[in-house]
Design an enzyme around this catalytic site. Structure first.
Site, PDB file in Angstrom:
ATOM      1  N   PRO A   2       2.893  -3.471  -0.341  1.00  0.00           N
ATOM      2  CA  PRO A   2       3.961  -4.007  -1.288  1.00  0.00           C
ATOM      3  C   PRO A   2       3.219  -4.152  -2.740  1.00  0.00           C
ATOM      4  O   PRO A   2       2.099  -4.686  -2.698  1.00  0.00           O
ATOM      5  CB  PRO A   2       4.143  -5.452  -0.687  1.00  0.00           C
ATOM      6  CG  PRO A   2       3.548  -5.655   0.450  1.00  0.00           C
ATOM      7  CD  PRO A   2       2.702  -4.432   0.674  1.00  0.00           C
ATOM      8  N   GLU A   3       3.987  -3.554  -3.713  1.00  0.00           N
ATOM      9  CA  GLU A   3       3.399  -3.727  -4.951  1.00  0.00           C
ATOM     10  C   GLU A   3       3.917  -4.885  -5.774  1.00  0.00           C
ATOM     11  O   GLU A   3       4.963  -5.352  -5.256  1.00  0.00           O
ATOM     12  CB  GLU A   3       3.531  -2.261  -5.710  1.00  0.00           C
ATOM     13  CG  GLU A   3       2.853  -1.299  -5.230  1.00  0.00           C
ATOM     14  CD  GLU A   3       2.311  -0.392  -6.475  1.00  0.00           C
ATOM     15  OE1 GLU A   3       1.942  -0.899  -7.574  1.00  0.00           O
ATOM     16  OE2 GLU A   3       2.100   0.809  -5.914  1.00  0.00           O
ATOM     17  N   HIS A 102       3.174  -9.631  16.514  1.00  0.00           N
ATOM     18  CA  HIS A 102       2.224  -9.634  15.362  1.00  0.00           C
ATOM     19  C   HIS A 102       2.767 -10.788  14.716  1.00  0.00           C
ATOM     20  O   HIS A 102       2.707 -11.022  13.276  1.00  0.00           O
ATOM     21  CB  HIS A 102       2.118  -8.368  14.503  1.00  0.00           C
ATOM     22  CG  HIS A 102       1.675  -7.212  15.267  1.00  0.00           C
ATOM     23  ND1 HIS A 102       0.394  -7.355  16.129  1.00  0.00           N
ATOM     24  CD2 HIS A 102       2.282  -6.155  15.643  1.00  0.00           C
ATOM     25  CE1 HIS A 102       0.165  -6.200  16.667  1.00  0.00           C
ATOM     26  NE2 HIS A 102       1.301  -5.165  16.522  1.00  0.00           N
ATOM     27  N   ARG A 121      -0.942  -5.320  10.810  1.00  0.00           N
ATOM     28  CA  ARG A 121      -2.305  -4.749  10.511  1.00  0.00           C
ATOM     29  C   ARG A 121      -3.248  -6.054   9.956  1.00  0.00           C
ATOM     30  O   ARG A 121      -4.596  -5.729   9.923  1.00  0.00           O
ATOM     31  CB  ARG A 121      -2.342  -3.645   9.565  1.00  0.00           C
ATOM     32  CG  ARG A 121      -1.628  -2.584  10.146  1.00  0.00           C
ATOM     33  CD  ARG A 121      -1.855  -1.205   9.117  1.00  0.00           C
ATOM     34  NE  ARG A 121      -3.290  -0.934   8.912  1.00  0.00           N
ATOM     35  CZ  ARG A 121      -3.510   0.287   8.111  1.00  0.00           C
ATOM     36  NH1 ARG A 121      -2.730   0.953   7.465  1.00  0.00           N
ATOM     37  NH2 ARG A 121      -4.898   0.456   8.201  1.00  0.00           N
ATOM     38  N   ARG A 159     -13.728  -1.220 -23.362  1.00  0.00           N
ATOM     39  CA  ARG A 159     -13.911  -0.717 -22.118  1.00  0.00           C
ATOM     40  C   ARG A 159     -13.746   0.638 -22.074  1.00  0.00           C
ATOM     41  O   ARG A 159     -12.888   1.371 -22.498  1.00  0.00           O
ATOM     42  CB  ARG A 159     -12.794  -1.223 -21.249  1.00  0.00           C
ATOM     43  CG  ARG A 159     -12.783  -2.572 -21.067  1.00  0.00           C
ATOM     44  CD  ARG A 159     -11.941  -3.339 -19.915  1.00  0.00           C
ATOM     45  NE  ARG A 159     -12.071  -4.790 -20.168  1.00  0.00           N
ATOM     46  CZ  ARG A 159     -12.865  -5.590 -19.622  1.00  0.00           C
ATOM     47  NH1 ARG A 159     -13.787  -4.905 -18.666  1.00  0.00           N
ATOM     48  NH2 ARG A 159     -12.651  -6.986 -19.783  1.00  0.00           N
TER      49      ARG A 159
END
Ligand SMILES: [Zn+2]
Length: 278
Positions: A2-3, A102, A121, A159
């Site tokens: 998920p973002e 799970h 996971r 940077r």
């Protein structure tokens, strides 16, 4: 994985469903993961508290919790922080709903509903913070939905790493993942390999706005599928965005028809239009 838009949508969905509810009891599975705070300490810390609100910080879902003895408090006295990792899901269901494989946490609410954390996971993380004993949770990077232009530009000043790598660096900006980095760089017309310190102020401002627009659009699309995410089995996916460059290698650019190219930047597959992005 998920973002930011997915996490934002899930946090809003959970907030809508259980804000104001009270935690009666918590059950945790006997696995070593995914507990950042020992599970007995979390279970004890969570019980009896009212959920004052749920929101996103970076890619974390933060539950703001009231007093342990259940007395009225508007200021949070504790937090429960959920990171979904790769496969984590939060489900709002009832205690008699079948328990998915799970399932690591079952949070019984006094309304009769139940919140569950399921993660096959086990890269997800659960953490409890008592705010009378320690600081509240904060993600290290800037918040892409609210950061101001000057703060955004300052992140990249001096940077030498490339702009795409800088966007993915979670200590600079919190929660920007691979898809939204590629899509925003396309919208802003910036090549992913440009050095961050060589990107002009005007370009950085285009990038900030592109990021904001892309993420906001995804959150709006996600809003309509949130019930699939937090209710019932939660297996259904997130609304698929129409991508401009992401995973469109070799396909024509929507703007100029040039084939989209794929390179690897910071170890991640990176997609761009060689004509539209400079
Ligand atoms: Zn193009």
């Amino acid at each position: 994985m998920p973002e930011l838009p997915e996490v934002e949508t899930i946090a809003r969905g959970v907030d809508k469903r259980i804000r104001g509810d009270r935690i009666a009891r918590v059950w945790f599975a006997n696995h070593p993961q995914p507990f950042k705070t020992p599970r007995t300490q979390q279970a004890k810390g969570l019980a009896g508290r009212t959920i004052l609100g749920v929101h996103r910080t970076g890619k974390h879902i933060v539950f703001e919790l009231g007093a342990a003895d259940g007395r009225d408090s508007t200021a949070p006295e504790a937090q429960w922080i959920v990171h979904l990792g790769m496969t984590g899901r939060l489900l709002v269901t009832t205690p008699d709903g079948s328990v998915a494989q799970h399932t690591h946490a079952r949070v019984e609410l006094t309304s009769g509903r139940e919140l569950r954390f399921v993660d096959s996971r086990r890269f997800g993380r659960l953490e409890f913070r008592d705010l009378r004993r320690g600081p509240k949770f904060g993600a290290p990077g800037g918040e892409p939905l609210t950061i101001r232009a000057s703060e955004f530009a300052a992140l990249f000043r001096g940077r030498r790493l490339c702009i795409k790598a800088a966007l993915l660096n979670q200590t600079l900006l919190a929660g920007v993942g691979n898809i939204y980095a590629d899509e925003s760089l396309f919208q802003a017309g910036i090549r992913p390999r440009r050095r961050a310190n060589r990107v002009t102020c005007a370009e950085l401002e285009r990038l900030r706005l592109a990021l904001l627009k892309t993420l906001t659009h995804a959150i709006q699309l996600g809003g309509s599928s949130v019930s699939d995410y937090v209710d019932a089995d939660g297996e259904r996916g997130f609304f698929q965005l129409e991508h401009c460059v992401y995973q469109r290698t070799g396909e024509p650019c929507h703007r100029c028809k040039t084939p989209i190219r794929r390179i690897v930047v910071a170890g991640r597959g990176t997609h761009y239009c060689p004509k539209c992005q400079r």
